[in-house]
Design a protein around this motif. Structure first.
Motif, PDB file in Angstrom:
ATOM      1  N   UNK A 191       8.858   6.612 157.960  1.00  0.00           N
ATOM      2  CA  UNK A 191       7.610   5.981 157.552  1.00  0.00           C
ATOM      3  C   UNK A 191       7.702   4.515 157.941  1.00  0.00           C
ATOM      4  N   UNK A 192       6.967   4.146 158.971  1.00  0.00           N
ATOM      5  CA  UNK A 192       6.979   2.767 159.448  1.00  0.00           C
ATOM      6  C   UNK A 192       5.637   2.149 159.050  1.00  0.00           C
ATOM      7  N   UNK A 193       5.649   1.481 157.924  1.00  0.00           N
ATOM      8  CA  UNK A 193       4.419   1.018 157.287  1.00  0.00           C
ATOM      9  C   UNK A 193       3.629   0.066 158.175  1.00  0.00           C
ATOM     10  N   UNK A 194       4.324  -0.895 158.755  1.00  0.00           N
ATOM     11  CA  UNK A 194       3.633  -1.873 159.598  1.00  0.00           C
ATOM     12  C   UNK A 194       3.009  -1.182 160.811  1.00  0.00           C
ATOM     13  N   UNK A 195       3.700  -0.180 161.321  1.00  0.00           N
ATOM     14  CA  UNK A 195       3.210   0.532 162.488  1.00  0.00           C
ATOM     15  C   UNK A 195       1.930   1.296 162.191  1.00  0.00           C
ATOM     16  N   UNK A 196       1.866   1.855 161.004  1.00  0.00           N
ATOM     17  CA  UNK A 196       0.647   2.565 160.630  1.00  0.00           C
ATOM     18  C   UNK A 196      -0.527   1.606 160.522  1.00  0.00           C
ATOM     19  N   UNK A 197      -0.256   0.438 159.955  1.00  0.00           N
ATOM     20  CA  UNK A 197      -1.305  -0.581 159.893  1.00  0.00           C
ATOM     21  C   UNK A 197      -1.729  -1.010 161.303  1.00  0.00           C
ATOM     22  N   UNK A 198      -0.760  -1.011 162.213  1.00  0.00           N
ATOM     23  CA  UNK A 198      -1.020  -1.460 163.584  1.00  0.00           C
ATOM     24  C   UNK A 198      -1.985  -0.553 164.340  1.00  0.00           C
ATOM     25  N   UNK A 199      -2.180   0.671 163.832  1.00  0.00           N
ATOM     26  CA  UNK A 199      -3.133   1.572 164.496  1.00  0.00           C
ATOM     27  C   UNK A 199      -4.570   1.297 164.087  1.00  0.00           C
ATOM     28  N   UNK A 200      -4.736   0.614 162.964  1.00  0.00           N
ATOM     29  CA  UNK A 200      -6.096   0.439 162.433  1.00  0.00           C
ATOM     30  C   UNK A 200      -7.042  -0.334 163.359  1.00  0.00           C
ATOM     31  N   UNK A 201      -6.656  -1.508 163.848  1.00  0.00           N
ATOM     32  CA  UNK A 201      -7.622  -2.284 164.625  1.00  0.00           C
ATOM     33  C   UNK A 201      -8.192  -1.537 165.830  1.00  0.00           C
ATOM     34  N   UNK A 202      -7.406  -0.639 166.413  1.00  0.00           N
ATOM     35  CA  UNK A 202      -7.898   0.128 167.554  1.00  0.00           C
ATOM     36  C   UNK A 202      -9.155   0.909 167.198  1.00  0.00           C
ATOM     37  N   UNK A 203      -9.185   1.402 165.978  1.00  0.00           N
ATOM     38  CA  UNK A 203     -10.294   2.260 165.556  1.00  0.00           C
ATOM     39  C   UNK A 203     -11.493   1.489 165.029  1.00  0.00           C
ATOM     40  N   UNK A 204     -11.312   0.189 164.883  1.00  0.00           N
ATOM     41  CA  UNK A 204     -12.404  -0.619 164.361  1.00  0.00           C
ATOM     42  C   UNK A 204     -13.175  -1.244 165.510  1.00  0.00           C
ATOM     43  N   UNK A 205     -14.318  -0.675 165.790  1.00  0.00           N
ATOM     44  CA  UNK A 205     -15.137  -1.116 166.928  1.00  0.00           C
ATOM     45  C   UNK A 205     -16.156  -2.141 166.477  1.00  0.00           C
TER      46      UNK A 205
ATOM     47  N   UNK B  78      -4.489  -2.212 171.618  1.00  0.00           N
ATOM     48  CA  UNK B  78      -4.518  -1.945 170.173  1.00  0.00           C
ATOM     49  C   UNK B  78      -5.316  -3.015 169.409  1.00  0.00           C
ATOM     50  N   UNK B  79      -5.864  -3.974 170.136  1.00  0.00           N
ATOM     51  CA  UNK B  79      -6.622  -5.069 169.529  1.00  0.00           C
ATOM     52  C   UNK B  79      -5.776  -5.883 168.547  1.00  0.00           C
ATOM     53  N   UNK B 104       4.871  -6.843 158.594  1.00  0.00           N
ATOM     54  CA  UNK B 104       3.489  -6.913 159.074  1.00  0.00           C
ATOM     55  C   UNK B 104       3.323  -7.980 160.147  1.00  0.00           C
ATOM     56  N   UNK B 107       3.265  -7.329 164.084  1.00  0.00           N
ATOM     57  CA  UNK B 107       2.072  -6.907 164.798  1.00  0.00           C
ATOM     58  C   UNK B 107       0.913  -7.884 164.640  1.00  0.00           C
ATOM     59  N   UNK B 109      -0.199  -9.294 161.766  1.00  0.00           N
ATOM     60  CA  UNK B 109      -0.972  -9.213 160.531  1.00  0.00           C
ATOM     61  C   UNK B 109      -0.538 -10.275 159.541  1.00  0.00           C
ATOM     62  N   UNK B 191      -0.987   6.689 153.665  1.00  0.00           N
ATOM     63  CA  UNK B 191       0.459   6.909 153.628  1.00  0.00           C
ATOM     64  C   UNK B 191       0.783   7.464 152.255  1.00  0.00           C
TER      65      UNK B 191
END
Lengths: 207, 207
Positions: A191-205, B78-79, B104, B107, B109, B191
DNA sequence: GTTTGTGAATAGTTTCACAGCA
DNA sequence: TGCTGTGAAACTATTCACAAAC
């Protein structure tokens, strides 16, 4: 139909269904449908039915799923029916938070040991648990602990993982942001917490 | 080739590659190959090459990938290149641990606000950050905070999520063990720590 | 009527193998 | 020679649609 190869994705989703079933059951509800469970969990009903179909007949057409029965079966498939002891290594901020975390009990887990390498922490208590010297990790073998939770800094996680495996641990929940190499027969979930957060901005258009 | 549809799985893996690239770059290394990066991260080289191929020509045949270039490109895809402000809601054990968590920053944050509903916590500080009243979440709009970290109990997470969305937050990192419903245009990544642990016993055979 | 269980169709992902470039 | 980039093949997973069960 029974005894097909079970997709990995299905195994990943089973604990989700179990969580939903436990939630409904805890509210005194006795049975549910794939539709109701799907709505609660934010998934699709046919996905639930398909996933369950790999394991045999859970439900009753026209009626739905008996929750007690469902929980019992899924627990068995996931091997959660026997209970599991876990050891946590690295009593820092995150490690301490996890020791106090009540959620593990939901699935029959109990953290029975905590380790650190800091002399100032060893001998003290966190969440009622004595903090032991990480050099004495080997005692886990006689204590029949098969799961390890790794909350040490990145630089130490490979070494700690090897010590845990040496002590007979078969499954690792790794919170350090790096790949851990283990022998065959040992499973690591990272579980790489920061990495999961790092995916969020990609999905925010167009934000 | 450029401008194909990008598989979700590729987006999931890009932060992993970024982590590896940052790791090597931090050690003063200037370039790498798909083979070397794959070994470091515990993945397969062709997977890396395939994933990168969706975005254009990152590498140089016969040579490999320039790390500075690679990091710059992946950050942009990844923005992550602009930096992001996040607010955390729920300053319990886990929330406090995350406020102190240095990962954080890797990346780009920054957690700029912390909220709780407990009168005894509001006004105090954690990891240098003032704990604010959750009733005043709306201030996030003028502060241009677009990411939320939800570390409240299960029973409160849907309400907190709605308040965050109301305040203009577009992405949520949810640590509560339940599905959170959000409007279109908002992305939630959950998570569920206990659930991840719950998958381990299935993979441990003949233990 | 309702809901399950599941083959078949569709969609998506991984893996291979090698052409092409440095 | 060494390594990337990528079509094509193989594999895996999701979605549909409906027969069977209650």
């Amino acid at each position: 139909m029974r005894y097909r190869k079970i997709p990995d994705e299905t195994v990943r989703r089973l604990p989700v269904y179990l969580r939903g079933a436990l939630h409904l059951s805890g509210r005194g509800i006795e049975s549910t449908s794939s539709k109701e469970l799907a709505e609660l969990l934010g998934v699709e009903p046919w996905q639930i039915r398909k996933d369950f179909s790999y394991f045999g007949d859970f439900g009753t057409p026209g009626v739905g799923y008996n929750l007690t029965n469902l929980i019992k079966h899924v627990n068995k498939i996931l091997r959660l029916d026997t209970g599991h002891k876990a050891a946590l290594v690295g009593v820092g901020n995150l490690g301490s938070a996890l020791l106090a975390f009540p959620g593990f009990g939901t699935y029959g887990f109990e953290i029975v040991a905590a380790f650190d390498n800091d002399r100032r922490k060893i001998g003290r208590r966190r969440a009622g648990l004595l903090i032991e010297d990480v050099a004495l990790l080997d005692s886990l073998r006689v204590r029949a602990v098969h799961l390890g939770i790794v909350t040490v800094p990145e630089s130490a996680s490979q070494d700690v993982a090897e010590a845990l495996v040496q002590a007979g641990v078969k499954g690792l929940l790794n919170f350090s942001p790096r790949h851990i190499a283990v022998p065959r027969g040992v499973k690591v979930i990272t579980i790489d917490i920061a990495m999961d957060l790092a995916r969020l901005p990609y999905y925010i258009r167009a934000g």
